[in-house]
Design a protein around this motif. Structure first.
Motif, PDB file in Angstrom:
ATOM      1  N   PRO A 223       0.807  -1.235   0.000  1.00 52.90           N
ATOM      2  CA  PRO A 223       0.000   0.000   0.000  1.00 52.90           C
ATOM      3  C   PRO A 223       0.828   1.268   0.000  1.00 52.90           C
ATOM      4  O   PRO A 223       0.406   2.278  -0.585  1.00 52.90           O
ATOM      5  CB  PRO A 223      -0.835  -0.129   1.285  1.00 52.90           C
ATOM      6  N   ALA A 227       0.394   3.980  -2.689  1.00 55.67           N
ATOM      7  CA  ALA A 227       0.066   5.365  -2.326  1.00 55.67           C
ATOM      8  C   ALA A 227       1.030   6.342  -2.997  1.00 55.67           C
ATOM      9  O   ALA A 227       0.613   7.397  -3.494  1.00 55.67           O
ATOM     10  CB  ALA A 227       0.115   5.520  -0.810  1.00 55.67           C
ATOM     11  N   TRP A 244      -7.259   7.898  -7.620  1.00 49.08           N
ATOM     12  CA  TRP A 244      -7.981   8.105  -6.359  1.00 49.08           C
ATOM     13  C   TRP A 244      -8.423   6.753  -5.767  1.00 49.08           C
ATOM     14  O   TRP A 244      -8.333   6.541  -4.554  1.00 49.08           O
ATOM     15  CB  TRP A 244      -9.205   9.001  -6.571  1.00 49.08           C
ATOM     16  N   LEU A 247      -5.405   5.015  -4.297  1.00 52.42           N
ATOM     17  CA  LEU A 247      -5.024   5.671  -3.046  1.00 52.42           C
ATOM     18  C   LEU A 247      -5.978   5.297  -1.914  1.00 52.42           C
ATOM     19  O   LEU A 247      -5.552   5.081  -0.776  1.00 52.42           O
ATOM     20  CB  LEU A 247      -5.003   7.188  -3.258  1.00 52.42           C
ATOM     21  N   GLN A 248      -7.271   5.214  -2.245  1.00 54.30           N
ATOM     22  CA  GLN A 248      -8.259   4.839  -1.226  1.00 54.30           C
ATOM     23  C   GLN A 248      -8.031   3.400  -0.753  1.00 54.30           C
ATOM     24  O   GLN A 248      -8.094   3.109   0.446  1.00 54.30           O
ATOM     25  CB  GLN A 248      -9.671   4.999  -1.780  1.00 54.30           C
ATOM     26  N   HIS A 251      -5.029   3.331   1.449  1.00 52.03           N
ATOM     27  CA  HIS A 251      -5.360   3.870   2.762  1.00 52.03           C
ATOM     28  C   HIS A 251      -6.127   2.844   3.598  1.00 52.03           C
ATOM     29  O   HIS A 251      -5.839   2.654   4.789  1.00 52.03           O
ATOM     30  CB  HIS A 251      -6.186   5.160   2.598  1.00 52.03           C
ATOM     31  N   GLN A 252      -7.108   2.169   2.985  1.00 52.82           N
ATOM     32  CA  GLN A 252      -7.880   1.169   3.710  1.00 52.82           C
ATOM     33  C   GLN A 252      -6.987   0.021   4.195  1.00 52.82           C
ATOM     34  O   GLN A 252      -7.137  -0.478   5.319  1.00 52.82           O
ATOM     35  CB  GLN A 252      -8.982   0.602   2.808  1.00 52.82           C
ATOM     36  N   LEU A 254      -3.770   0.176   4.868  1.00 55.49           N
ATOM     37  CA  LEU A 254      -2.950   0.671   5.965  1.00 55.49           C
ATOM     38  C   LEU A 254      -3.745   0.758   7.260  1.00 55.49           C
ATOM     39  O   LEU A 254      -3.238   0.443   8.346  1.00 55.49           O
ATOM     40  CB  LEU A 254      -2.362   2.037   5.608  1.00 55.49           C
ATOM     41  N   VAL A 255      -4.997   1.192   7.155  1.00 54.45           N
ATOM     42  CA  VAL A 255      -5.856   1.269   8.353  1.00 54.45           C
ATOM     43  C   VAL A 255      -6.062  -0.111   8.946  1.00 54.45           C
ATOM     44  O   VAL A 255      -5.983  -0.315  10.159  1.00 54.45           O
ATOM     45  CB  VAL A 255      -7.201   1.933   8.003  1.00 54.45           C
ATOM     46  N   GLU A 288     -13.793  -2.932  -2.741  1.00 58.86           N
ATOM     47  CA  GLU A 288     -12.384  -2.542  -2.597  1.00 58.86           C
ATOM     48  C   GLU A 288     -11.459  -3.498  -3.323  1.00 58.86           C
ATOM     49  O   GLU A 288     -10.481  -3.066  -3.955  1.00 58.86           O
ATOM     50  CB  GLU A 288     -12.027  -2.494  -1.100  1.00 58.86           C
TER      51      GLU A 288
END
Length: 399
Positions: A223, A227, A244, A247-248, A251-252, A254-255, A288
């Protein structure tokens, strides 16, 4: 501080104990001999005293008779002539050792009977002649005690040394447990078992740390790279929808990686969310992971019954399901990745990859297993008819 071996310490202590015990017995024996010698002398003195009281004039060798007026002052200092039957013993100024008896004759006149026993102190003469032999016996006893103790504690010292080696070598936990089970000494057995428990906990913690680091390296590398690539694309074109989306997704991921680390931490507090619904959770994950699935010629199929809820916080279930779904896509072959859900949990199936050594298996499976164990769920993996399935049972509660 100078250290000593257990065998030598125990042998020295046993030798000291043996010599001390022997010395105590010798002291008691000498005291008993002195008491017996005094008893024999006093009995002889009373017998002669009875003869004197009966009127005997001739005294045996070694005996003397005095009236209170004619008695030497050294005798009168130790005995009262008027106390009939009194017995005393003393050493005179001239070196003689005597026993005294106060008595009365038939006319009632007091007298002192003196028995010179200087040449009858057999115990003293025996000790004077026998002390070299006694010292030799003490030395012989100490050597025998040392030798016997060294032999007797040899096995004990060997077991202690084996226990120390086992405690120092944490790789053989099973061997340390066997050593504790076979150990006849309770304290050694308990020490071995506790040492095995400590080593097992330490190795488990190290394995968990290595797995966590491997998971972080696995989850963060992709990720972060995605990113960076997406941000570089957006710098040239802020309207790039694909950038985008990438990137989303980064981000997901990584979360979820951070959530997994927090939940795997034993000290983390459980989430306050009481439950989660299956349909929205998997719908979001399917959207996703759809681009990744298409890139690997796969299709995510998910059509759960309405109203399925699990008594687990949504963050936990999402982290588990995302790891298993990513694992199925990355390690599976082309075809459909099917997700089915019921009240007890969910199942993810994927086709076997032709070039996979461990189809459907990856680090995500290990992370999911640890999360489920942490919160009381179970995971079971199976292979059948060219497909790999992972069954997750969430149980009755998640924290």
């Amino acid at each position: 501080m100078k250290r000593r071996r257990l065998r030598g310490v125990l042998a020295r202590q046993w030798a000291v104990f043996g010599v001390t015990l022997f010395g105590g017995f010798v002291a008691m024996a000498v005291l008993l001999m002195y008491l017996l010698e005094d008893q024999f002398i006093d009995r002889r003195l009373r017998e002669v005293g009875e003869d004197v009281a009966a009127g005997a004039v001739l005294l045996p060798a070694g005996f003397s008779r005095y009236t209170p007026a004619a008695a030497p002052a050294a005798l009168l200092e130790r005995i009262d002539p008027q106390r009939t039957g009194a017995l005393r013993e003393l050493r005179l100024p001239d070196g003689r050792y005597v026993h005294l008896l106060a008595g009365r004759d038939r006319r009632g006149a007091a007298f002192l009977l003196v028995y010179d026993v200087t040449d009858q102190l057999y115990v003293n003469s025996a000790l004077h002649a026998g002390w070299p032999w006694l010292l030799g016996m003490v030395a012989l006893l100490a050597a025998a005690a040392w030798a016997l103790a060294s032999r007797f504690v040899g096995s004990l010292s060997g077991r202690a040394a084996a226990l120390v080696r086992g405690l120092g070598d944490g790789e053989d936990i099973a061997g340390l447990r066997r050593l504790g089970a076979d150990e006849p000494i309770e304290e050694f057995a308990e020490l071995a078992q506790r040492g095995a428990d400590a080593w097992e906990a330490r190795l488990s913690a190290l394995a968990s740390e290595r797995e966590t680091l491997a998971f972080l390296g696995h989850e963060l590398r992709t990720p972060l790279q995605s990113a960076r690539t997406s941000l570089a694309s957006l710098q040239h074109d802020r309207g790039d929808a694909a950038a985008w989306q990438r990137l989303q997704r980064a981000h997901q991921r990584l979360v979820r990686a951070s959530q997994a680390i927090l939940w795997l931490d034993r000290g983390s507090a459980p989430c306050a969310a009481p439950s989660c619904e299956a349909a929205p959770l998997f719908a979001s994950l399917a959207a996703e992971f759809a681009p990744l699935a298409r890139a690997r010629r796969q299709e995510i199929r998910f059509d759960p019954p309405a109203g399925i809820r699990w008594p687990w916080p949504g963050e936990i279930v999402e982290t588990i399901a995302a790891n298993l779904l990513a694992n199925a896509i990355q390690h599976g072959g082309p075809g459909s990745v099917a997700v089915t859900a019921d009240e007890e949990g969910f199942v993810i199936e994927n086709p076997v990859a032709d070039d996979a050594d461990t189809p459907g298996f990856g680090l995500g499976l290990q992370v999911a297993s640890r999360l489920l164990q942490r919160f009381g769920g179970t995971l079971r993996r199976g292979d059948q008819d060219g497909r790999v399935s992972v069954r997750v049972r969430l149980g009755t509660r998640g924290a």
